[in-house]
Design an enzyme around this catalytic site. Structure first.
Site, mmCIF file in Angstrom:
data_model
loop_
_atom_site.group_PDB
_atom_site.id
_atom_site.type_symbol
_atom_site.label_atom_id
_atom_site.label_comp_id
_atom_site.label_asym_id
_atom_site.label_seq_id
_atom_site.Cartn_x
_atom_site.Cartn_y
_atom_site.Cartn_z
ATOM 1 N N HIS A 18 -4.765 11.117 5.949
ATOM 2 C CA HIS A 18 -3.771 12.188 6.035
ATOM 3 C C HIS A 18 -4.486 13.494 6.378
ATOM 4 O O HIS A 18 -5.708 13.604 6.236
ATOM 5 C CB HIS A 18 -2.989 12.291 4.723
ATOM 6 C CG HIS A 18 -2.011 11.163 4.584
ATOM 7 N ND1 HIS A 18 -1.634 10.645 3.377
ATOM 8 C CD2 HIS A 18 -1.356 10.449 5.542
ATOM 9 C CE1 HIS A 18 -0.764 9.660 3.590
ATOM 10 N NE2 HIS A 18 -0.592 9.513 4.888
ATOM 11 N N GLY A 65 0.726 8.411 12.505
ATOM 12 C CA GLY A 65 1.403 7.923 11.300
ATOM 13 C C GLY A 65 2.897 8.230 11.246
ATOM 14 O O GLY A 65 3.722 7.315 11.164
ATOM 15 N N ASP A 70 1.696 3.851 10.730
ATOM 16 C CA ASP A 70 1.521 3.084 9.481
ATOM 17 C C ASP A 70 2.251 1.744 9.585
ATOM 18 O O ASP A 70 1.767 0.717 9.138
ATOM 19 C CB ASP A 70 2.089 3.861 8.282
ATOM 20 C CG ASP A 70 1.384 5.177 8.062
ATOM 21 O OD1 ASP A 70 0.555 5.264 7.156
ATOM 22 O OD2 ASP A 70 1.665 6.122 8.826
ATOM 23 N N ASP A 90 -3.131 11.194 0.897
ATOM 24 C CA ASP A 90 -3.117 12.468 0.181
ATOM 25 C C ASP A 90 -2.224 12.378 -1.059
ATOM 26 O O ASP A 90 -1.009 12.240 -0.934
ATOM 27 C CB ASP A 90 -2.592 13.562 1.132
ATOM 28 C CG ASP A 90 -2.698 14.946 0.538
ATOM 29 O OD1 ASP A 90 -2.977 15.070 -0.672
ATOM 30 O OD2 ASP A 90 -2.496 15.922 1.289
ATOM 31 N N HIS A 97 6.994 10.542 6.115
ATOM 32 C CA HIS A 97 6.965 9.095 6.354
ATOM 33 C C HIS A 97 6.439 8.326 5.144
ATOM 34 O O HIS A 97 5.833 7.268 5.282
ATOM 35 C CB HIS A 97 6.150 8.778 7.616
ATOM 36 C CG HIS A 97 4.723 9.257 7.579
ATOM 37 N ND1 HIS A 97 4.366 10.575 7.374
ATOM 38 C CD2 HIS A 97 3.554 8.585 7.722
ATOM 39 C CE1 HIS A 97 3.043 10.681 7.393
ATOM 40 N NE2 HIS A 97 2.529 9.484 7.598
ATOM 41 N N ASP A 100 6.935 4.603 4.981
ATOM 42 C CA ASP A 100 6.046 3.826 5.857
ATOM 43 C C ASP A 100 4.672 3.626 5.200
ATOM 44 O O ASP A 100 4.056 2.569 5.306
ATOM 45 C CB ASP A 100 5.829 4.541 7.205
ATOM 46 C CG ASP A 100 7.115 4.721 7.986
ATOM 47 O OD1 ASP A 100 8.197 4.458 7.429
ATOM 48 O OD2 ASP A 100 7.045 5.128 9.156
ATOM 49 N N ARG A 106 1.826 -1.664 0.446
ATOM 50 C CA ARG A 106 2.392 -2.880 -0.150
ATOM 51 C C ARG A 106 1.949 -4.132 0.601
ATOM 52 O O ARG A 106 1.525 -5.124 -0.007
ATOM 53 C CB ARG A 106 3.924 -2.791 -0.163
ATOM 54 C CG ARG A 106 4.563 -4.047 -0.706
ATOM 55 C CD ARG A 106 6.077 -4.048 -0.716
ATOM 56 N NE ARG A 106 6.498 -5.377 -1.097
ATOM 57 C CZ ARG A 106 6.659 -6.376 -0.240
ATOM 58 N NH1 ARG A 106 6.466 -6.188 1.052
ATOM 59 N NH2 ARG A 106 6.998 -7.571 -0.676
HETATM 60 O O1 LIG Z 1 0.004 9.917 8.722
HETATM 61 C C1 LIG Z 1 -0.903 9.113 8.747
HETATM 62 C C2 LIG Z 1 -0.902 7.955 7.853
HETATM 63 O O2 LIG Z 1 0.182 7.913 6.988
HETATM 64 C C3 LIG Z 1 -2.037 9.270 9.671
HETATM 65 O O3 LIG Z 1 -1.586 9.487 10.965
HETATM 66 P P1 LIG Z 1 -2.507 10.233 11.997
HETATM 67 O O4 LIG Z 1 -3.825 9.539 12.008
HETATM 68 O O5 LIG Z 1 -1.822 10.122 13.333
HETATM 69 O O6 LIG Z 1 -2.626 11.663 11.528
#
Ligand SMILES: O=C(CO)COP(=O)(O)O
Length: 150
Positions: A18, A65, A70, A90, A97, A100, A106
């Protein structure tokens, strides 16, 4: 009867971080570049771009992501196409999301995937001798869930 899945010495590793964790993942990946290079690297879009730029190694990049990256990694896990997940998520920020992210984590548990979510666990994972040899993953028996009535 549990099913067995063979992981090869060259693992397919998904790297994800993140935004507030990206610097930490890049620093960790740089430190471990030699070892990571022995494996096949996958990543969500932005994380993958940063790894390629900073490490100068090829990364198979999926969507970002929030745009479905994801979910793509999750479906690769379900299809047996990812062996290891390093995901610095994080814990201090709510993300749009989130469903996701939860789905990916999971599926990692469902398919008995080795997953690291912070630097120390990533160190333990990457320094395991099992990272560099063939390994038989035992999968639980999920036959009871097939065709289950709802
Ligand atoms: O949001 C993410 C995983 O949940 C990471 O996505 P990015 O690598 O595109 O920033």
């Amino acid at each position: 009867m549990p099913t067995v899945k063979t992981l090869h010495a060259r693992k397919r590793i998904a790297l994800i971080a993140h935004d507030h964790k990206k610097a930490e993942l890049i620093e960790w990946a740089l430190y471990n570049k030699t070892v990571l290079c022995r494996h096949e690297l996958y990543a969500t879009g932005t994380t993958g771009k940063l790894i390629e730029e900073n490490l100068d190694v090829p990364v198979r990049k999926l969507l970002s992501g929030p745009l479905g990256g994801d979910q793509q990694i999750g479906s690769m896990i379900a299809e047996g196409k990812i062996d290891v997940v390093i995901f610095f998520w994080d814990p201090m920020e709510a993300l749009p999301h989130d469903p996701d992210i939860k789905a990916l984590l999971r599926l990692g548990v469902v398919w008995n995937i080795p997953m690291a979510s912070n630097r120390t666990s990533a160190d333990f994972l990457l320094t395991s001798p099992l990272m560099h040899q063939e390994y038989e993953v035992r999968l639980p028996d999920y036959s009871q869930y097939l065709g289950r009535k709802v």
